[in-house]
Design a protein around this motif. Structure first.
Motif, PDB file in Angstrom:
ATOM      1  N   ASP A  78      -6.887   1.650   3.897  1.00 31.62           N
ATOM      2  CA  ASP A  78      -6.440   1.099   5.174  1.00 31.62           C
ATOM      3  C   ASP A  78      -4.923   1.147   5.300  1.00 31.62           C
ATOM      4  OD1 ASP A  78      -6.772  -0.437   7.650  1.00 31.62           O
ATOM      5  OD2 ASP A  78      -5.920  -2.110   6.522  1.00 31.62           O
ATOM      6  N   LYS A  79      -4.250   0.860   4.228  1.00 36.19           N
ATOM      7  CA  LYS A  79      -2.787   0.782   4.237  1.00 36.19           C
ATOM      8  C   LYS A  79      -2.301   1.295   2.896  1.00 36.19           C
ATOM      9  CE  LYS A  79       0.822  -2.767   4.414  1.00 36.19           C
ATOM     10  NZ  LYS A  79       1.596  -2.762   5.620  1.00 36.19           N
ATOM     11  N   ASP A  80      -1.193   2.027   2.925  1.00 40.25           N
ATOM     12  CA  ASP A  80      -0.608   2.546   1.688  1.00 40.25           C
ATOM     13  C   ASP A  80       0.884   2.752   1.930  1.00 40.25           C
ATOM     14  OD1 ASP A  80      -0.340   3.599  -0.878  1.00 40.25           O
ATOM     15  OD2 ASP A  80      -0.776   5.629  -0.208  1.00 40.25           O
ATOM     16  N   GLU A  81       1.633   1.677   1.811  1.00 41.24           N
ATOM     17  CA  GLU A  81       3.064   1.704   2.065  1.00 41.24           C
ATOM     18  C   GLU A  81       3.814   1.668   0.737  1.00 41.24           C
ATOM     19  OE1 GLU A  81       6.491  -1.102   4.165  1.00 41.24           O
ATOM     20  OE2 GLU A  81       4.382  -1.648   4.353  1.00 41.24           O
TER      21      GLU A  81
END
Length: 162
Positions: A78-81
């Motif tokens: 979903d998110k990979d910052e």
């Protein structure tokens, strides 16, 4: 039967986990491939009532693997910052485990294909019906009954929830 998450503070709620898997358009399906090697393949999917649905060709590595061993896993990021200065990432992801089966009943196949059209081309349902008819004899439709699913967030994100 399934392992508990080691870092329970990072566990997402069932609601958050479901929202993530519903929201995305692609994930990675992993099967036991040739000679026991893991085989992960990106797929487009629909998630409905705790099941995943996807379509594919009637022949190939993925279908051969499912026929040999119906146990699969599925992952969505979903998110990979990337946070360079702290040598970490702020992430949210979902991993699901389940059993895959090739749908053979026309009513089930059609419902799954229509759900895919509804997810990816909701403004083109009529055209989607024509596409389903055109490819009906060539398409394989697979259902994954999810037996266990967890969502996880980086500890930095999980802290913000508390």
């Amino acid at each position: 039967m399934f392992r508990e998450m080691r870092r329970k503070k990072q566990l997402l709620s069932e609601e958050e986990t479901s929202e993530i898997i519903k929201a995305h358009s692609a994930g990675v399906l992993s099967v036991t491939g040739d000679d026991g090697y893991p085989y992960g393949i990106p797929i487009s999917y629909a998630y409905i009532d705790g099941n995943l649905y996807f379509h594919c060709a009637k022949e190939g590595h993925k279908i051969d693997a499912i026929k040999r061993n119906d146990k699969v896993s599925f992952c969505v990021i979903d998110k990979d910052e990337v946070i360079q200065e702290t040598f970490t990432t702020h992430f949210r992801s979902v991993v699901a485990f389940g059993r895959a089966r090739i749908l053979t009943e026309d009513i089930d196949r059609r419902a799954a294909l229509e759900s895919l059209v509804g997810k990816y081309s909701p403004d083109y349902m009529q055209e989607g019906q024509k596409e389903i008819e055109k490819d009906w004899s060539r398409v394989c439709v697979v259902e994954v009954k999810i037996e266990h699913m967890t969502g996880k967030a980086a500890k930095e994100i999980a802290k913000y929830k508390e």
